[in-house]
Design a protein around this motif. Structure first.
Motif, PDB file in Angstrom:
ATOM      1  N   UNK A 198       0.814  -1.214   0.000  1.00 20.19           N
ATOM      2  CA  UNK A 198       0.000   0.000   0.000  1.00 20.19           C
ATOM      3  C   UNK A 198       0.848   1.264   0.000  1.00 20.19           C
ATOM      4  N   UNK A 199       2.082   1.162   0.498  1.00 18.90           N
ATOM      5  CA  UNK A 199       2.897   2.369   0.637  1.00 18.90           C
ATOM      6  C   UNK A 199       3.041   3.171  -0.669  1.00 18.90           C
ATOM      7  N   UNK A 200       3.278   2.521  -1.837  1.00 23.48           N
ATOM      8  CA  UNK A 200       3.416   3.326  -3.068  1.00 23.48           C
ATOM      9  C   UNK A 200       2.160   4.152  -3.371  1.00 23.48           C
ATOM     10  N   UNK A 201       1.000   3.697  -2.909  1.00 24.76           N
ATOM     11  CA  UNK A 201      -0.235   4.437  -3.184  1.00 24.76           C
ATOM     12  C   UNK A 201      -0.263   5.780  -2.457  1.00 24.76           C
ATOM     13  N   UNK A 202       0.640   5.951  -1.497  1.00 26.43           N
ATOM     14  CA  UNK A 202       0.753   7.244  -0.812  1.00 26.43           C
ATOM     15  C   UNK A 202       1.738   8.160  -1.553  1.00 26.43           C
ATOM     16  N   UNK A 203       2.281   7.660  -2.664  1.00 27.61           N
ATOM     17  CA  UNK A 203       3.240   8.459  -3.426  1.00 27.61           C
ATOM     18  C   UNK A 203       4.678   8.254  -2.970  1.00 27.61           C
ATOM     19  N   UNK A 204       4.896   7.260  -2.106  1.00 22.99           N
ATOM     20  CA  UNK A 204       6.233   7.023  -1.566  1.00 22.99           C
ATOM     21  C   UNK A 204       6.937   5.952  -2.399  1.00 22.99           C
ATOM     22  N   UNK A 205       8.194   6.192  -2.739  1.00 26.16           N
ATOM     23  CA  UNK A 205       8.961   5.193  -3.467  1.00 26.16           C
ATOM     24  C   UNK A 205       9.493   4.150  -2.484  1.00 26.16           C
TER      25      UNK A 205
END
Lengths: 291, 238
Positions: A176-183
């Protein structure tokens, strides 16, 4: 009394080094659930970088420390990029075998470049102070203070900064982390950089206290620090610190009470017993299975 | 003039030998709510995952005329697509406040806007406001859904993909969530809404798509779909 205090001081020095190495294990495990078995060898790299910076380049201590930490951090990031990232979705056991392989590679690569033990020259003037019969050396002071600074700094980074927040989020749910815009790749690289950087700093501290270094020095110390991390509760930053100091204490006092050849035997036995009663470590919590 | 924000052309997604999507094409119009309905396993979530870069796909997905094929998920977020995933994807080890802050990761240069949106989210969901310092794993299902939608608002995307926002919620809570989706839409955000609750979804939406076994079987204005006998029989239970 003075004797006991003297041993307490030794314990603090040794425990500080273990704690800083253990933090490297716990960082990577906490974020990725990967045991980076090459971490002990990154610690060794740190000690060798310290040797080069001191003996060959004659740099001042603070610069030596920074060079060793940043150099080891760079190598840690390279290891992640080249060896672990391609296996990120592979079964965990493959990643563990890779980690062991990376460790052997680093040892033998260093051995090829430098087959003999090296002596690290003094980095700081070794002054001793007498405090009511208790002898405190400048080296002990620097090691203990430096490790406390590193631990407090890391605790702050993980708890209070946006990158620490991203690391904790990554540990919880990497998908889910990439969905926050985090690489995700950037955060993992950062985690390895910090973990390895701590290994490099520990290598420098170790070379200050025990100046003879060799390419295999990271194996035993790495194992011990790993056990310290597990005893404290792997994945827990405060647990790694606690485990480091416990191991330092057990080793120091085992060597006081018994012949010094018994030291590792006593230390490991006590740690194994402790794990029977606290399988998740002292500050660890059972990891809930996530699907 | 209707503006196409997202255009999906001949989209296919496979997991190993299993084909989840088989050549789907449709457009999403800017400012509208598009409902995507269908039974379990029809491929609705796979479609959202393809759009947000979580799975590889064949075919074409154009966002504002730009093909996003092969782009990393976090890059797609930076283009303005926000995905509220199935199961909400709350970071349980983070507090409510941290979850909201994390969602604004890419808005580093807009601290005032982030602050304003944070206050807006708290206003929209007062129950989150009471729990900002609490670990989000301790939230109830409804509160977690509010947090997931709150996070989407913090990301400030132009297109929000919502995967089953009513799942596991009581009817009252589901009503509340749908009301807020309507509000978000009226503020100008485009929404792609995946729902099991076809009736509520179509009532809220401008446009609707019906999926079956990875294919698009029906598409049209939401109001027409509500009256379509095939939809009524299969999904509305009347």
């Amino acid at each position: 009394m003075v004797y006991i205090s003297q041993q307490l001081l030794n314990m603090l020095q040794l425990g500080s080094i273990y704690a800083v190495i253990a933090l490297g294990y716990t960082m990577v495990y906490g974020v990725l659930s990967l045991i980076n078995f090459a971490h002990g060898d990154l610690f060794m790299i740190g000690a060798f970088l310290c040797f080069i910076a001191t003996a060959k380049l004659h740099l001042p201590f603070v610069v030596v420390l920074v060079v060793a930490a940043i150099g080891t951090a760079a190598i840690g990031m390279a290891v992640e990029r080249l060896a672990y990232r391609p296996l990120r979705d592979a079964p965990k056991v493959s990643a563990i075998i890779t980690a062991l392989g990376v460790g052997v590679f680093i040892e033998n690569f260093t051995l090829a470049l430098s087959p003999y033990p090296r002596h690290v020259p003094e980095m700081l003037p070794n002054v001793s102070w007498n405090l009511g019969g208790l002898t405190v050396s400048s080296i002990q002071g620097v090691i203990v203070v430096l490790s406390v600074l590193l631990m407090v700094g890391l605790d702050f980074i993980v708890r209070k900064t946006r990158y620490g927040m991203a690391m904790r989020a990554l540990a919880w749910d990497i998908k889910t982390l990439p969905l926050m815009g985090v690489s995700v790749n950037a955060i993992i690289a950062l985690t390895f950089a910090i973990g390895a950087g701590f290994g490099g700093a520990a290598g420098t501290m170790y070379a200050m206290a025990f100046p003879v270094i060799d390419p295999y020095m990271g194996i035993m110390i790495g194992w011990k620090a790993f056990i310290a991390a597990v005893v404290g509760g792997i994945g827990s930053i405060r647990g790694a610190m606690l485990g480091g100091y416990i191991l330092g204490a057990v080793e120091t006092f085992a060597a006081v009470a018994l012949p010094s050849t018994y030291r590792d035997f006593i230390a490991f036995t006590l740690l194994l017993i402790l794990l029977i009663f606290r399988p998740n470590g002292i500050l660890g919590v059972p990891k809930t299975l996530k699907v | 003039m209707a503006n196409v924000l997202l255009s999906i052309k001949n989209l296919s997604v496979s997991y190993g030998n299993i084909k989840a999507l088989r050549g789907i094409s449709f457009d999403i119009i800017e400012g509208q709510i598009t409902a995507l309905i269908g039974a379990n396993g029809a491929g609705k979530s796979s479609l959202l995952r393809a759009v947000s870069g979580m799975v590889k796909f064949d075919g074409e997905i154009n966002y504002r005329g730009r093909n996003i094929k092969g782009m990393a998920a976090h890059k797609i977020v930076s283009m303005g697509i926000t995905h509220v995933p199935e199961g909400r994807g709350i970071f349980g080890s983070l507090t409510v406040r941290e979850n909201l802050t994390l969602a604004a990761w890419l808005r580093r240069n807009d601290p005032e806007g982030v602050k304003r949106d944070y206050e807006h989210v708290i206003e929209l969901f007062p129950r989150l406001g009471e729990r900002v310092g609490q670990l989000s794993a301790t939230l109830s299902g409804g509160e977690q859904q509010m947090l997931a939608i709150g996070r989407a608002l913090m990301s400030k995307g132009d297109l929000i993909l919502l995967d089953e926002p009513s799942m596991g919620l009581s009817p009252v809570l589901a009503d509340e969530i749908f009301g807020i989706i309507d509000e978000i839409s009226k503020a100008g955000v485009t929404i792609l809404l995946v729902e099991q609750n076809a009736f509520m979804a179509l009532q809220l939406s401008h446009h609707g798509c019906v999926m079956e076994n990875g294919e698009l079987t029906l598409e049209g204005a939401a109001a027409e779909l509500l009256d379509d006998p095939r939809v009524r029989q299969a999904y509305l239970g009347v």
